[in-house]
Scaffold this active site. Structure first.
Site, PDB file in Angstrom:
ATOM      1  CG  HIS A   1      -3.383  -1.254  -2.269  1.00 20.70           C
ATOM      2  ND1 HIS A   1      -3.913   0.025  -2.287  1.00 20.70           N
ATOM      3  CD2 HIS A   1      -3.266  -1.582  -0.961  1.00 20.70           C
ATOM      4  CE1 HIS A   1      -4.097   0.451  -1.053  1.00 20.70           C
ATOM      5  NE2 HIS A   1      -3.709  -0.514  -0.221  1.00 20.70           N
TER       6      HIS A   1
ATOM      7  CE  LYS B   1      -7.192  -0.009   0.256  1.00 23.25           C
ATOM      8  NZ  LYS B   1      -8.213  -0.421   1.229  1.00 23.25           N
TER       9      LYS B   1
ATOM     10  CB  SER C   1      -0.948  -0.001   1.197  1.00 22.04           C
ATOM     11  OG  SER C   1      -0.237  -0.102   2.404  1.00 22.04           O
TER      12      SER C   1
HETATM   13  C1  LIG Z   1      -3.003  -3.756   2.288  1.00 18.64           C
HETATM   14  C2  LIG Z   1      -4.282  -3.361   2.960  1.00 18.64           C
HETATM   15  N1  LIG Z   1      -4.996  -4.292   3.601  1.00 18.64           N
HETATM   16  C3  LIG Z   1      -6.146  -3.984   4.224  1.00 18.64           C
HETATM   17  C4  LIG Z   1      -6.645  -2.695   4.207  1.00 18.64           C
HETATM   18  C5  LIG Z   1      -7.894  -2.374   4.943  1.00 18.64           C
HETATM   19  O1  LIG Z   1      -8.988  -2.264   4.056  1.00 18.64           O
HETATM   20  P1  LIG Z   1     -10.260  -1.398   4.427  1.00 18.64           P
HETATM   21  O2  LIG Z   1      -9.938   0.006   4.094  1.00 18.64           O
HETATM   22  O3  LIG Z   1     -11.352  -1.980   3.589  1.00 18.64           O
HETATM   23  O4  LIG Z   1     -10.503  -1.580   5.886  1.00 18.64           O
HETATM   24  C6  LIG Z   1      -5.946  -1.711   3.502  1.00 18.64           C
HETATM   25  C7  LIG Z   1      -6.478  -0.349   3.344  1.00 18.64           C
HETATM   26  O5  LIG Z   1      -6.472   0.525   4.060  1.00 18.64           O
HETATM   27  C8  LIG Z   1      -4.719  -2.034   2.899  1.00 18.64           C
HETATM   28  O6  LIG Z   1      -3.990  -1.100   2.296  1.00 18.64           O
END
Ligand SMILES: Cc1ncc(COP(=O)(O)O)c(C=O)c1O
Length: 385
Positions: A204, A235, A176
């Site tokens: 992502h 996303k 991310s």
């Molecule tokens: C790699 C990763 N996993 C999990 C999440 C969590 O997802 P969410 O925003 O749906 O809670 C994110 C995002 O913030 C992320 O970047």
């Protein structure tokens, strides 16, 4: 307690690390209105620019009775949840899928359900907070390998795997904050050799990589070797919530053990329909992801030509800046020029690795990219990062 809180705030402020919220209103063409001014938004994860797609907006607005008012195991499962799970399973090439209310809830719930005190968990040093929190919650022994360093993972497995009955390897397929990807073929070899479960976080990558846009596991042709393919609708898919694509037995196990799934009200139907519409847009408009990736490569090349050193190899294009205050200054100067690029600082990234994280969307066209790079070069002066 109050004194501790105030000291914390002051220490963060003094170090250029205090974060705050602001009201953001999306406008057309990957732009946002903030404090009455319009900016080009280079900080959104709406990578395919479909959050405002009419099919998704109509699905979101047209469901009639949105509230589910119950957890999935009580009376909160509607046929729309089940249909979306079937669609995700087919999209990801797995037997079954389970929907979660967010990616954060998915990761903490799945990892803590699969692992316990006697388990060894091998995760990348730069893993998302939800992965780290899930491992901590599980009580398992955590081993962190250096970022994308498969030799280090192999060393850790060689020296310690034998001490644990069960083991899980978990990593992200597009990081991310770094925008890069691990060697997935090598990970699956290690998983087989050392008899581990493998979980991949495709938050992502979903919607962007792979022949059908299902993610990096599809692109690397390793989906069959992955036990749990986790990802989010929030996303590139323009919706909200998350999923785990897996085997029927792991799905059944999670329904019975995963606390963040069991003890939470299910997603409203309008969100579920919007998520389903997001998947349909990925199928029907593949040109979005193709153009996005071409433009991302173009932006990276242009930045390098100008002397910058962007990280990654995806639509996430981070530029590491030596200190927090310079990162904040760059972000503020870019705002004056009409660009919203968030300064990412510790603890989200390691100390000394603050960065501006450019998040390219389909609606950013080449002229926007060229103009942004000119602006970045101007605010950077003769310093290049
Ligand atoms: C790699 C990763 N996993 C999990 C999440 C969590 O997802 P969410 O925003 O749906 O809670 C994110 C995002 O913030 C992320 O970047």
């Amino acid at each position: 307690m109050e004194q501790r809180i105030n000291e914390f705030i002051e220490t963060r402020r003094a170090g250029g690390l205090l974060r705050s919220l602001c009201d953001v209103e999306p406008t057309a063409g990957a732009k946002v209105l903030i404090g009455g001014k319009e900016y080009v938004n280079l900080s959104s994860n709406d990578y395919l620019s479909i959050a405002s797609h009419p099919d998704i907006v109509n699905a979101m607005q047209g469901a009639g009775v949105p509230a589910s008012a119950s957890s999935r195991l009580m009376t909160g499962t509607r046929k729309e949840h089940s249909l979306l799970e079937e669609k995700v399973a087919a999209f990801k090439g797995k037997e079954a899928a389970l929907i979660f209310n967010s990616g954060y809830q998915a990761n903490i719930g799945i990892i803590s359900a699969l692992c316990s005190r006697g388990t060894a968990v091998y995760c990348d040093k730069l893993s998302h907070a939800s992965i780290i929190d899930g491992i901590k919650l599980s009580g398992a022994k955590m081993f962190r390998f250096k970022h994308n360093d498969m030799d280090h993972l192999e060393d850790l497995l060689s020296s310690g795997r034998g001490n644990y009955k069960n083991a899980l390897i978990i990593t992200e397929t597009v990081f991310s904050m770094d925008g890069d990807t691990p060697d997935l073929k090598r990970i699956t070899e290690l998983k087989d050799r050392f008899d581990c479960m493998l979980m991949l976080d495709e938050a992502h990558a979903t919607g962007i990589f792979g022949k059908n846009g299902s993610g990096w596991a599809e692109e690397a042709d390793i989906s069959a070797s992955v036990d749990v393919l986790m990802g989010t609708f929030s996303k590139a898919l323009g919706g909200f919530g998350a999923y785990a694509a897996t085997s029927s037995s792991v799905r059944e196990y999670l329904i019975n053990t995963c606390r963040s799934f069991i003890y939470s009200t299910s997603l409203p139907v309008n969100i579920v329909l919007a998520d389903s519409a997001g998947l349909d847009v990925v199928f029907s408009e593949p040109e979005r992801r193709k153009e996005l990736l071409l433009n991302s490569a173009y932006m990276r090349e242009r930045l390098i030509e100008k002397g910058f050193r962007p990280l990654g190899g995806s639509q996430i294009i981070p530029i590491v800046v030596p200190d927090n205050k310079t990162t904040l200054r760059l972000s503020a100067d870019l705002r004056k020029k009409g660009y919203w690029v968030t300064a990412v600082r510790p603890p989200t990234v390691p100390a000394g690795e603050s960065r501006i994280r450019i998040s390219l969307n389909y609606d950013h066209k080449r002229r926007d990219i060229d103009a942004f790079i000119e602006a970045l070069a101007e605010v950077s002066g003769d310093q290049q990062w």
